[in-house]
Design a protein around this motif. Structure first.
Motif, short mmCIF file in Angstrom:
data_model
loop_
_atom_site.label_atom_id
_atom_site.label_comp_id
_atom_site.label_asym_id
_atom_site.label_seq_id
_atom_site.Cartn_x
_atom_site.Cartn_y
_atom_site.Cartn_z
N GLN A 271 -16.47 -13.09 -60.95
CA GLN A 271 -16.26 -13.26 -59.22
C GLN A 271 -15.60 -11.93 -58.88
N ARG A 272 -15.92 -11.46 -57.97
CA ARG A 272 -14.81 -9.97 -57.58
C ARG A 272 -14.37 -10.38 -56.71
N LEU A 273 -13.13 -9.09 -56.30
CA LEU A 273 -11.88 -9.09 -55.58
C LEU A 273 -12.53 -8.95 -54.71
N ASP A 274 -12.13 -9.32 -53.76
CA ASP A 274 -11.36 -8.68 -52.37
C ASP A 274 -11.35 -7.19 -52.28
N LYS A 275 -10.85 -7.09 -52.68
CA LYS A 275 -9.65 -5.63 -52.31
C LYS A 275 -9.39 -4.22 -52.88
N TYR A 276 -9.40 -4.38 -54.04
CA TYR A 276 -10.05 -3.22 -54.90
C TYR A 276 -11.10 -4.21 -56.18
N PRO A 277 -11.52 -2.79 -57.02
CA PRO A 277 -12.84 -2.53 -57.49
C PRO A 277 -12.72 -3.01 -59.16
N LEU A 278 -12.54 -4.20 -58.92
CA LEU A 278 -12.43 -4.68 -60.57
C LEU A 278 -13.30 -6.80 -59.71
N PHE A 279 -13.39 -7.01 -61.21
CA PHE A 279 -14.15 -8.56 -61.25
C PHE A 279 -14.01 -8.95 -62.43
N VAL A 280 -13.74 -10.80 -62.42
CA VAL A 280 -13.08 -10.84 -63.60
C VAL A 280 -14.36 -12.12 -63.67
N SER A 281 -14.40 -13.34 -65.11
CA SER A 281 -14.87 -13.38 -65.86
C SER A 281 -14.65 -14.57 -66.06
N ALA A 282 -15.15 -15.75 -66.17
CA ALA A 282 -14.32 -16.58 -66.98
C ALA A 282 -16.25 -17.70 -68.04
N ALA A 283 -15.81 -17.59 -69.17
CA ALA A 283 -17.27 -18.04 -70.11
C ALA A 283 -16.37 -19.07 -70.78
N VAL A 284 -17.57 -19.93 -70.84
CA VAL A 284 -17.17 -21.39 -71.39
C VAL A 284 -18.69 -21.79 -72.59
N SER A 285 -18.16 -22.17 -73.68
CA SER A 285 -19.20 -22.12 -74.49
C SER A 285 -19.27 -23.32 -74.64
N GLU A 286 -21.40 -23.66 -74.49
CA GLU A 286 -21.93 -24.86 -73.87
C GLU A 286 -21.59 -25.57 -75.00
N ASP A 287 -21.80 -25.65 -76.25
CA ASP A 287 -21.60 -26.16 -77.24
C ASP A 287 -20.28 -27.43 -77.47
N GLU A 288 -19.30 -26.22 -76.45
CA GLU A 288 -17.90 -26.82 -76.44
C GLU A 288 -17.94 -28.05 -74.89
N ILE A 289 -19.26 -27.57 -73.92
CA ILE A 289 -19.21 -28.25 -72.87
C ILE A 289 -19.72 -29.31 -73.35
N LEU A 290 -20.87 -29.26 -74.13
CA LEU A 290 -21.55 -30.85 -74.69
C LEU A 290 -21.63 -31.18 -75.03
N ALA A 291 -19.73 -31.01 -76.08
CA ALA A 291 -19.41 -32.04 -77.45
C ALA A 291 -19.20 -32.85 -76.90
N ASP A 292 -18.27 -33.76 -75.86
CA ASP A 292 -18.69 -35.51 -75.51
C ASP A 292 -19.75 -36.20 -75.04
N TRP A 293 -20.89 -34.66 -74.27
CA TRP A 293 -21.63 -35.27 -74.16
C TRP A 293 -22.81 -35.69 -75.01
N MET A 294 -22.68 -34.76 -76.44
CA MET A 294 -23.34 -34.78 -77.24
C MET A 294 -22.66 -36.84 -78.62
N THR A 295 -21.93 -36.75 -78.24
CA THR A 295 -20.92 -37.47 -78.83
C THR A 295 -21.83 -39.25 -78.70
N ASP A 296 -21.74 -38.76 -76.80
CA ASP A 296 -22.15 -39.94 -76.29
C ASP A 296 -23.44 -40.35 -76.60
N THR A 297 -23.83 -40.00 -76.31
CA THR A 297 -25.88 -39.37 -76.65
C THR A 297 -26.09 -39.64 -78.63
#
Length: 523
Positions: A271-297
């Motif tokens: 997401q770019r900032l509205d007023k200043y020349p910066l942007f931020v990024s939030a990143a999450v590991s796909e393995d960690e996202i799917l960890a509970d899904w893998m266990t359930d599967t």
């Protein structure tokens, strides 16, 4: 019936046994494969749902972080604006600088993100600051922000790259404004230093997993900070990274990429900032996202596998028993029941449109006939909305039929979401045309629902370069009738709503029209 079965047995018992045995064997295999396929489909759907939900979550995280950064820098910028005005009004006399020093101390105490506020003269020497004591012989004329303001006459805010503060020895980013003499010449710089650790403490509040990351980056590609903070994070060049390349063309977005540094596949939202020349990024590991899904599967698949083993074992055991004790009548009854169940399933499936998951045309025709008869019996009003996507052929030509199918699915869900009652029916009438049957609804009520549908589709904001609005829109025709036996029929209601739809398109599209004259006659 018994005589018929007897004759069948006497005529060809061996071929009949073989065919029924093969049918039973095939049925067992079919059921086992179907269970495995359905479990696989369920697991895959759950996986996609998990990723979609996490994409929304990371996008919200990126927006929250961007807003925090915007607010943090804006507060410092506001303080700088007050300082420059105070200098230009009060001047730099000892008394004025003493008053300004007190103000800087107060502002720094109020804003926890600030490490210091400073005023530099035209030669880079410190005039006043927020420190308890004024260091001697400090000169910042070599800093990039000072060089920038000295060579640029504008009074815009300048956000610098990360530097080690000479006053505190910690990493900061600088925010500065130019100060002018009365004649407009360069008089110095008002400077605010923002503690980078302030951002890190805020980022520590977010749960991004062990392999996740949050980065704050300037539009020039310089990393301001990162969570988790690595030795080379601050000031690192990000121009060759996928996140910088993706964010250089869009203000916000999400994508999945495998890291070239550690090989971890991550879902990134920026997401770019509205007023200043910066942007931020939030990143999450796909393995960690799917960890509970893998266990359930794993557990679910193990259960299904066990069920398949039991089912196949029992099935083949029964087939073996059937070979020893063949009962033609039982087999015929079982085949008949299976056929009935299959016909019911096919009948249910035949009433649903495969693409949009709405009622199909056959379901629409049956329901309209039924509701029309009910409206005649109850002397109640029956309304119909006909909806057509504007310039849908051009949409397919521009974006392809796969995108067109996805567009129809989104529109269908938007229309269905506006369905208020269990008795209402939303159907795909044909192509890009949808229809909504509204029992016990007059034309005014139907117009309100049609307008709600039109606005909901408008709010989807699906890009459509071939449409005048620039996004996908729909036109709707509304009609309602209180039918009288032997005087009205369903076709007339469809034609009237279709005529109203034609009028909506003819009058400019992206609107709702109704044939009021027909309503008055019908009522």
């Amino acid at each position: 019936m018994n005589n018929q079965l007897t004759s069948i047995k006497q005529a060809s018992p061996a071929p009949k046994k073989r065919s029924l045995n093969l049918l039973a064997m095939g049925f067992v295999i079919f059921v086992c494969v179907s269970l495995i396929c359905m479990d696989g489909w369920r697991s895959w759907t759950a996986r996609r749902t998990q990723l979609r939900e996490m994409e929304v979550s990371t996008a919200n995280t990126a927006r929250a972080i961007a807003q925090h950064a915007d607010d943090t820098i804006k507060a410092a910028d506001t303080a700088l604006l007050g300082i420059t005005e105070r200098i230009q009004v009060d001047g730099t006399s000892p008394a004025a600088l003493e008053r300004l020093h007190n103000l800087l101390v107060l502002r720094t105490a109020e804003l926890s993100q600030l490490k210091g506020l400073f005023v530099l003269d035209e030669n880079g020497r410190w005039l006043v600051n927020s420190l308890p004591t004024m260091p001697s012989n400090v000169n910042n004329a070599d800093r990039d922000y000072f060089i920038y303001h000295r060579t640029h006459e504008g009074n815009s805010t300048y956000l610098g790259s990360p530097i080690l503060s000479r006053s505190s020895g910690i990493w900061v980013i600088t925010l500065s404004r130019r100060i002018n003499h009365v004649d407009g010449s360069f008089a110095g710089v008002a400077l605010a230093s923002i503690d980078i650790d302030y951002f890190n403490k805020f980022y520590d509040r977010f749960n991004i997993g062990k392999a996740g990351a949050i980065v704050l980056v300037s539009n020039s590609g310089t990393m301001i900070t990162r969570r988790p903070l690595l030795p080379d994070s601050i000031g690192k060049n990000m121009k060759t990274t996928p996140v910088f390349k993706e964010s250089s063309t869009k203000a916000t977005g999400s994508f999945t990429v495998k890291s070239s540094q550690d090989g971890v596949k991550r879902l990134n939202s920026f997401q770019r900032l509205d007023k200043y020349p910066l942007f931020v990024s939030a990143a999450v590991s796909e393995d960690e996202i799917l960890a509970d899904w893998m266990t359930d599967t794993y557990w679910h698949s193990a259960g299904v596998g066990l069920l398949v083993i039991i089912l196949s074992s029992v099935g083949f055991y029964l087939i073996g028993q059937m070979k020893l004790r063949f009962n033609a009548e039982a087999e015929l009854i079982r085949a008949r029941d299976a056929m009935i169940d299959l016909n019911k399933t096919l009948e249910r499936l035949s009433l649903q449109d495969a693409l949009t998951e709405l009622a199909n045309r056959r379901n629409f025709d049956l329901t309209l006939e039924e509701e029309f008869s009910r409206a005649i019996r109850n002397a109640s009003s029956l309304a119909l909305i006909m909806i057509d996507v504007d310039h849908f052929k051009q949409y397919n030509d521009l974006y392809g039929h796969a995108a067109g199918d996805e567009c129809l699915r989104k529109i269908s869900q938007a229309v269905k979401s506006c369905q208020n009652r269990a008795g209402d029916l939303t159907a795909r009438y044909g192509g890009e045309e949808l229809a909504v049957i509204l029992p016990t609804t007059d034309v005014e009520g139907a117009i309100l629902i049609a307008e709600k549908i039109r606005q909901a589709i408008h709010n989807l904001g699906i890009a459509h370069a071939g449409n005048e609005a620039g996004i996908v829109t729909v036109s709707a025709g509304v009609e309602a009738v209180t039918p009288v036996r032997n005087l009205h029929n369903p076709v007339e209601l469809i034609e009237a709503a279709d005529n109203a739809l034609y009028a909506a398109k003819k009058s400019g599209r992206d609107r709702v029209c109704s044939n009021i004259n027909l309503v008055r006659v019908a009522s």
